[in-house]
Write a protein that holds these residues in place. Structure first.
Motif, mmCIF file in Angstrom:
data_model
loop_
_atom_site.group_PDB
_atom_site.id
_atom_site.type_symbol
_atom_site.label_atom_id
_atom_site.label_comp_id
_atom_site.label_asym_id
_atom_site.label_seq_id
_atom_site.Cartn_x
_atom_site.Cartn_y
_atom_site.Cartn_z
ATOM 1 N N UNK A 185 25.016 -3.311 38.814
ATOM 2 C CA UNK A 185 25.815 -3.605 37.131
ATOM 3 C C UNK A 185 26.168 -1.931 36.264
ATOM 4 N N UNK A 186 24.833 -1.401 36.237
ATOM 5 C CA UNK A 186 24.642 0.233 35.647
ATOM 6 C C UNK A 186 25.781 1.150 36.147
ATOM 7 N N UNK A 187 26.325 0.551 37.855
ATOM 8 C CA UNK A 187 27.157 1.840 38.017
ATOM 9 C C UNK A 187 28.807 0.622 37.905
ATOM 10 N N UNK A 188 28.575 -0.645 37.321
ATOM 11 C CA UNK A 188 30.097 -0.513 37.014
ATOM 12 C C UNK A 188 30.392 -0.423 35.890
ATOM 13 N N UNK A 189 29.558 -0.013 35.625
ATOM 14 C CA UNK A 189 29.829 0.541 33.751
ATOM 15 C C UNK A 189 29.649 1.440 33.480
ATOM 16 N N UNK A 297 22.800 -5.048 31.345
ATOM 17 C CA UNK A 297 23.634 -3.573 31.264
ATOM 18 C C UNK A 297 23.038 -2.990 31.994
ATOM 19 N N UNK A 298 21.969 -1.784 31.495
ATOM 20 C CA UNK A 298 21.446 -1.175 32.066
ATOM 21 C C UNK A 298 20.289 -0.500 31.307
ATOM 22 N N UNK A 299 19.301 0.127 32.377
ATOM 23 C CA UNK A 299 17.435 0.418 31.325
ATOM 24 C C UNK A 299 18.199 1.261 30.460
ATOM 25 N N UNK A 300 18.896 1.997 30.022
ATOM 26 C CA UNK A 300 18.917 2.942 28.910
ATOM 27 C C UNK A 300 19.160 2.453 28.500
ATOM 28 N N UNK A 301 20.005 1.130 28.033
ATOM 29 C CA UNK A 301 21.042 0.227 27.001
ATOM 30 C C UNK A 301 19.706 -1.022 26.871
ATOM 31 N N UNK A 302 19.168 -1.354 27.633
ATOM 32 C CA UNK A 302 17.251 -1.892 26.923
ATOM 33 C C UNK A 302 16.944 -1.563 26.745
#
Lengths: 537, 333
Positions: A185-189, A297-302
Motif C-alpha cells: 500500500x505504501x508503494x501504491x500511495x 496508509x504508510x508508516x509515515x502517516x501512522x
C-alpha cells in the motif's frame, strides 16, 4: 445496502482459477469488492503524492509518467529499511498452510486471496527486479514485469487484505502478510493509488485531531450529551474534563465512541466507571483519536497521526495514558508508538491510583488498555457489579485482530465479561483468541461500495457467531474495537439476525452499581432490563 | 507443464555427471563438490549478511497467546514471550517442532454452506518427517568424513538400521524420507489451490532432493558401492587432495553432482528459509514492546500538526466552548 445481496448468493464462492496472473493479464475489478479513490482535496491536504480525480473503474488511472521508477525506487528503499520485507520476499516455500486461513479467501473463493498468492503478487515483481534468478529466468521462476496491470491488481488485492495477521499465526516462518500489504500500500500511495476511506479520515485526524473531523466545540458537546444521558439514567451528574492540565491521566478513545451507535454506550460505560472510582483524568480534543488510519496508509502517516498522543500527554503534564476499546489503535500503541514517537521520558510507569497496581507491562510506553485497568479494578473488588442487569443478554466475545495477534489481550476482556454477565459463551476455539477471524472490514476497507467483499470476508466470523447462537441462544456479540462496532451490526443483520453488538464497557456500565444512583429501570440503550432482547425470533 | 519441466534440472545434472564420468571424472568427482562447498559457504554468508544489512525498525511480534499483564492472569510464555529467554524458546519450538505448522487446520463447508474447520496435521507430519529424516541421512554421511567414526554417529546409524532388513540393512530414515517427499510432492499436485500457486522451483527442488536420495539408495542397496573406497575419497576431499574412488560407477558421480547442485542452490532459493527462519521478526522478538522500547535506527522524520497550530486554527471555537488555552489573549503562539 445489504438488501441487494442474498445469503445464498454470497455463499457461492468463485470457481475462477487463480494462480499468478501474467504481467499483461487484466484483473477484473468487480464492483462490490473495492473502495473508491481518495478525494484529491484530502490527498493534497496531507501533502501526499499525485492528487487527482480518478476512480478504480476508469480506464486511465492518471499515474505519473515515471510511475514505474517511483514504485521500483520505493521498493528498493524499503528493502533496505525493513528486514521483514527482504526476508518475507525470500523465504516463503509456498507450503500453503496460510491458504485457507484468510477470511477473504474463505468467503470469496478467489485464489488470489490466499495469503501466499497475495504475497506472490509482490514477490514476483521482487524476483524480476531484485534477484539474479528472476532477472535471468523470468517467468520460469515466477518473476513478472511491473506493468500497469500489476498496479491495478495490487490495488484490488492489497485492499482485499485487512492486515489481520491470522495467516501469520500458522506460517512456519512467521511471514506476516500484514507487513507485505502495508508496504504494498505504501508503494501504491507513492503514485497516488489510494482509497478515500483511508485518506479522508487521516486528513480529518491530522487537522482536527480525530477521524470523524469532530471540531473541539462539538467534541465537548458530545461528551456533555453523553454525561446528560448518564445523569438521566442514573441520577448522577458527571463533569467531563477536556484539555485539563495537571490531570493525572490522559484518556484517549476512538472518536467513534463519541459519535456512533453502538459505540456511544461503551463511552457511557467508561464515563460511569471512571467517575465511580474518582479517577483524575482528562480527555483531549487535540489528541481526540485513539485509532490511526495512517496505519492503513504508510508508516509515515501512522507516525504523523500518532505523534499527538505523546505531545498532548507532555503538554498536559499527565503521568500516564489510558486507552479505550479500539483494535488497530492498540497495534499502533503496543508495537509502534514508543519506537516512532518515544521515548516518553515525561511519563511514569502507569500505576492504578485505586488499587496501587503497577502496570509494568507498560513501563516504557506509559499507556494502559482500559480492559487491563478495569480487570484489575474488578479483581481487587473496587467495583460493585450487578450481573442481573445484563440478564437478558447471552454474550459471546469477538477478539479483535490486533489486540489478539499484536498484543495478546485475550483474558482481560473475558474476565470483565464473566464479571458483568451471567451468560457468556465462547465461540469455537479455531475462531477466537489468536485464531480469531476479522470482522471483514478492518484496515480501512469498511466502505459501502466494498460491501460484498465485507460480507463475504465476514462470513467466517458470522458463522462462528451463528454456531453459538444456535447452541446457546447468544444474542449479544461483544468486542473491543471501533471498526467492529461500526461494521459487525450490518454483518450480523445479514448472516445472523437477532444478534446485537456491544463494547465490553457497555456491559460493565449496565452492571455497575454506582454510589447514590437512582434505581435503574433501563440499560444504557434505554431498553428495559429484563425483557427478552431478541423479540424478532 | 511446470510439473514436467521441473524434472529437467535433475535430468540435466545427471547428464552432466554422465558426460563427466566418461570424459573427465575429476570434474564431477572433485571440481563440482569443491565449487559447491565454496558457493554454499559464500552464498549463505552473503544471503545472511544481506538480510542483516536491513534493520528491524519495529517490533512486529505476532502474539499467539495471552500477554504478560496482570500477575493473576496466566501468561502464555512461549506463545507470547516477554523476554529474550522465552523468545529463544519460542524459536526453538518453531525450528525443532514446527510449532506454527502444528496449528494447521483445514477449512471445509457445512451443509448450510458456512465454513467449518477441522484439524489438519498432515502437512505437519509430512514436514517433520521430511526434515528430521533428512537430518538423519546427513548425519549418517558424517561417518564418511570422520575417522574414527564418533560414537554418536555410529549409534545413530545403528538405530537407523534397527530392523536389519536385508543386506546392507535398510535405513528407516530412507523409508521415511521417501514417504515424506512423496507425500509433499503429491500434495502439491493433488490440491488444486496448491497446484495453482506453485512455481517451477517448488517442484524442481523436491525433485532434486528426490534424485539425490534415489541415487544414494541405488548406490547403497543395488550397486553396493565399496564403503571404504568412498570413505577414502571423502577424506581426500577434506585433505584438499582429491583421489577418486576406484571402481565407482556413473551413479556415484550422479549422486555427487546432484548433491553438489543442491548445496550450491540453497542460498539462492527458498531453501534459504533454513537460515531465514531464525531472523523472522514476528517470531524471534519478545512481545514486550510496551515494557521495553524498541529502537528504530532510521526513525523517519515526519511533519506533524502541532498543538500550537491546532489551537490557532480553532481558537474562536475553543474560546466559545470554554477550553483552557495556551495563549488565552488571542495572540498567536
Amino acid at each position: 445496502m445489504a438488501e441487494k445481496y442474498s445469503q445464498e448468493e454470497l455463499l457461492r464462492r468463485d470457481s475462477a482459477a487463480g494462480g499468478l496472473p501474467g504481467p499483461h493479464e487484466r484483473v477484473i475489478l468487480r464492483r462490490g469488492r473495492y473502495s473508491y479513490s481518495g478525494n484529491p482535496k484530502h490527498v493534497k491536504y496531507l501533502g501526499l503524492p499525485n492528487p487527482r480525480e480518478w476512480q478504480p473503474h476508469d480506464e486511465d488511472w492518471k499515474l505519473p509518467e515515471n510511475w514505474k521508477e517511483i514504485i521500483l525506487a520505493g521498493f528498493r528503499d524499503r528493502l533496505k529499511k525493513y528486514r521483514s520485507l527482504k526476508l518475507f520476499m525470500d523465504i516463503c516455500v509456498r507450503c500453503g498452510a496460510c491458504a485457507d486461513k484468510c477470511h477473504y479467501y474463505l468467503g470469496s473463493g478467489d485464489e488470489r486471496n490466499m495469503p501466499v498468492l497475495r504475497a506472490e503478487l509482490m514477490r514476483s515483481v521482487y524476483r524480476r527486479y531484485f534477484t539474479l534468478s528472476g532477472r535471468i529466468l523470468g517467468r520460469l521462476v515466477g518473476a513478472r514485469d511491473l506493468t500497469e496491470e500489476v498496479v491495478r491488481e495490487w490495488f484490488y488485492y492489497f485492499y482485499q487484505c485487512s492486515e489481520c495477521r491470522r495467516c501469520s499465526v500458522y506460517c512456519p516462518y512467521g511471514i506476516d502478510t500484514a507487513e507485505i500489504t502495508m508496504i504494498a500500500r505504501e508503494l501504491l500511495n507513492l503514485v497516488g493509488v489510494n482509497i478515500n476511506w483511508i485518506i479522508e479520515p487521516a486528513a480529518n485526524c491530522y487537522r482536527t485531531g480525530n477521524h470523524l473531523g469532530i471540531q473541539p466545540h462539538t467534541f465537548r458537546d458530545n461528551l456533555e450529551f453523553a454525561c446528560g444521558e448518564i445523569s438521566e439514567m442514573t441520577g448522577i451528574s458527571i463533569e467531563p474534563s477536556i484539555n485539563r492540565k495537571g490531570a493525572e491521566i490522559l484518556l484517549v478513545v476512538p472518536s467513534a465512541d463519541l459519535f456512533a451507535d453502538p459505540h456511544i454506550y461503551t463511552l457511557y460505560g467508561y464515563l460511569m466507571m471512571l467517575h465511580e472510582i474518582g479517577l483524575d483524568y482528562t480527555f483531549s480534543a487535540y489528541a481526540s483519536e485513539g485509532g490511526n488510519f495512517g496505519l492503513f496508509h504508510s508508516h509515515d502517516l501512522m507516525k504523523r497521526l500518532n505523534a499527538k498522543m505523546y505531545a498532548e500527554a507532555e503538554r498536559l503534564g499527565v503521568k500516564w495514558i489510558l486507552g479505550g476499546e479500539c483494535g488497530h489503535m492498540w497495534r499502533v500503541v503496543h508495537q509502534y508508538m514508543d519506537t516512532m514517537n518515544g521515548p516518553a521520558g515525561f511519563l511514569e510507569t502507569p500505576k492504578s491510583p485505586v488499587t496501587g497496581t503497577v502496570f509494568r507491562n507498560a513501563a516504557s510506553t506509559g499507556m494502559v488498555h482500559l480492559c487491563e485497568f478495569t480487570a484489575d479494578l474488578i479483581y481487587n473488588g473496587k467495583l460493585k457489579l450487578d450481573r442481573s442487569r445484563n440478564a437478558k443478554y447471552r454474550v459471546t466475545h469477538h477478539d479483535s485482530c490486533n489486540p489478539s495477534r499484536a498484543m495478546g489481550l485475550l483474558e482481560e476482556p473475558r474476565y470483565i465479561l464473566n464479571s458483568t454477565c451471567g451468560s457468556f459463551h465462547d465461540m469455537p476455539e479455531n475462531t477466537i483468541r489468536e485464531h480469531t477471524f476479522c470482522c471483514g472490514s478492518g484496515s480501512g476497507v469498511g466502505t459501502d461500495e466494498n460491501l460484498e467483499m465485507r460480507l463475504r470476508g465476514g462470513l467466517p466470523r458470522a458463522a462462528a457467531v451463528r454456531y453459538v447462537r444456535e447452541r446457546h441462544g447468544v444474542n449479544m456479540l461483544s468486542c473491543i474495537c471501533a471498526i467492529d462496532k461500526a461494521t459487525l451490526p450490518a454483518l450480523m443483520q445479514f448472516w445472523v439476525p437477532g444478534v446485537e453488538v456491544c463494547g465490553v464497557h457497555e456491559l460493565l456500565g449496565n452492571a455497575l452499581v454506582m454510589e447514590g444512583e437512582s434505581e435503574r429501570k433501563a440499560n444504557l440503550r434505554g431498553e428495559p432490563l429484563t425483557e427478552a432482547a431478541d423479540e424478532k425470533e | 507443464m511446470k510439473i514436467f519441466s521441473s524434472l529437467a534440472p535433475a535430468a540435466v545434472l545427471c547428464a552432466a555427471a554422465w558426460t563427466g564420468y566418461l570424459a573427465a571424472p575429476i570434474i564431477p568427482g572433485a571440481v563440482f563438490p569443491f565449487a559447491a562447498v565454496l558457493i554454499f559457504i559464500l552464498g549463505t554468508g552473503w544471503r545472511i549478511a544481506r538480510w542483516l544489512a536491513s534493520p528491524v525498525p519495529f517490533n512486529i511480534t505476532v502474539t499467539a497467546g495471552q500477554q504478560k499483564s496482570l500477575p493473576w492472569i496466566s501468561h502464555r510464555k512461549t506463545e507470547n514471550p516477554d523476554n529474550a529467554f522465552y523468545a529463544v524458546l519460542r524459536m526453538m519450538m518453531e525450528v525443532l517442532m514446527f510449532r506454527s505448522l502444528f496449528r494447521n487446520t483445514m477449512a471445509g463447508r457445512k451443509p448450510d454452506g458456512t465454513p467449518a474447520y477441522g484439524s489438519s496435521k498432515g502437512l505437519w507430519v509430512g514436514a517433520m518427517a521430511f526434515h528430521w529424516s533428512l537430518l538423519a541421512v546427513a548425519l549418517r554421511h558424517l561417518r564418511f568424513f570422520i575417522e574414527p567414526v564418533p560414537a554418536v554417529i555410529a549409534a545413530l546409524e545403528a538405530a537407523d538400521n534397527l530392523f536389519h532388513i536385508g543386506t546392507p540393512g535398510l535405513y528407516l530414515s530412507d523409508i521415511v524420507l521417501a514417504g515424506a517427499l512423496g507425500y509433499l510432492i503429491a500434495r502439491r499436485i493433488a490440491l488444486r489451490s496448491l497446484r495453482d500457486l506453485s512455481l517451477f522451483q517448488d517442484y524442481a527442488l523436491p525433485v532434486l532432493v528426490a534424485a539425490v536420495a534415489l541415487t544414494g539408495v541405488l548406490l547403497r542397496y543395488f550397486e553396493r558401492i565399496d564403503i571404504l573406497a568412498v570413505k577414502e575419497y571423502a577424506l581426500s576431499l577434506l585433505a584438499l587432495s582429491p583421489a577418486l574412488p576406484a571402481g565407482a560407477g556413473v551413479i556415484f558421480y550422479m549422486h555427487i553432482t546432484l548433491v553438489s547442485a543442491l548445496a550450491a542452490v540453497i542460498p539462492f532459493s527458498k531453501i534459504s528459509h533454513a537460515a531465514g527462519v531464525f531472523l523472522s521478526p514476528t517470531r524471534n522478538m519478545p512481545g514486550s514492546s510496551r515494557r521495553r522500547r524498541h529502537e528504530n535506527p532510521w526513525n523517519a522524520p515526519v511533519t506533524v500538526h502541532r498543538y500550537g497550530e491546532w489551537e490557532d486554527e480553532f481558537r474562536d471555537r475553543l474560546i466559545k466552548a470554554g477550553y483552557p488555552l495556551e495563549k488565552s489573549d488571542g495572540g498567536k503562539i
